[in-house]
Design a protein around this motif. Structure first.
Motif: not given
Length: 245
Positions: A46, A48, A56-58, A84
């Protein structure tokens, strides 16, 4: 990514900048690494970004191109944003229970190969079970039979005498105490040597003073003797005249 094995401690990657390889733009910072509980591999992380890291980016681990001071990722703008997967777990904080039902400690970190994502060792903090003192210890992947969302069940034999990864606080305090004790002993030894040196010096001064006193007394005696020898002799008194009248 380079084909050579690169073993990294998970915590070393946290907060590193994540850079889009195609645009060289920063997309955020590494926040959490996620594992697949069955394969024991990192499957993504993740990232930030935004105000106070609220966004939040996966990123799938397959998107990771390079891991250095920065993490380069490959982003294909033509593909939809990834999410995710459900099987992703973060093992940090998991309670470590033995297959005999005893609590051995808590998972605090893990070592993994950034090329394949394969976990090499988990790291756990002992809870003092069976006399294992505080510190960070290696937990072999093969010793884990089950990983859940809150606990990991491990072989009791594997954690009864674990290999220490980092020194615990008690050992550091012990080393400091040992150093202070040795330093105190050295100080006492130095003070004793100084005292012996001062005593020896005082004895030398005392001997010298006695020697000077003896020489002075001899000179005084010589002067008295010389003065006595050089003095004129006293006249002999004449006998009184006899009165015959």
């Amino acid at each position: 990514m380079s084909t050579s094995q690169q073993i990294v401690r998970r915590s070393e990657l946290l907060n590193r900048r994540t850079i889009d390889r195609r645009t060289a733009e920063e997309v955020g910072r590494v926040d959490r690494l996620w594992l697949d509980a069955h394969s024991q591999r990192a499957i993504g992380f993740t990232c930030k970004s935004g105000l106070l890291g609220s966004k939040k980016t996966w990123f799938a681990w397959a998107q990771v191109d390079t891991v250095g001071e920065n993490v380069f990722v490959t982003i294909n703008p033509e593909l939809p944003e990834l999410h995710q997967p459900e099987q992703a777990v973060c093992p940090i904080g998991l309670e470590v229970l033995t297959d005999a039902g005893n609590k051995a400690g808590t998972v605090v970190d893990f070592l993994f190969d950034v090329l394949t994502g394969t976990v090499i060792h988990y790291l756990f903090k002992s809870s003092g079970w069976r006399g294992v003192l505080d510190g960070i210890y290696l937990l072999p992947v093969a010793a884990i039979s089950t990983i859940g969302s809150k606990r990991a069940i491990v072989s009791e034999a594997a954690v009864s005498e674990p290999v220490q990864y980092a020194e615990g606080l008690h050992k550091k305090v012990g080393l400091v105490a040992e150093f202070l004790h040795e330093d105190f002993d050295r100080t006492l030894k130095n003070v004793a040597e100084v005292k012996r040196g001062a005593q020896s010096l005082a004895e030398k001064f005392q001997d010298k003073a006695l020697e000077v006193r003896d020489v002075a007394q001899e000179k005084v005696a010589d002067l008295k003797r010389q003065r006595h020898e050089s003095a004129p002799p006293e006249p002999t008194p004449e006998p009184p005249e006899s009165d015959l009248s």
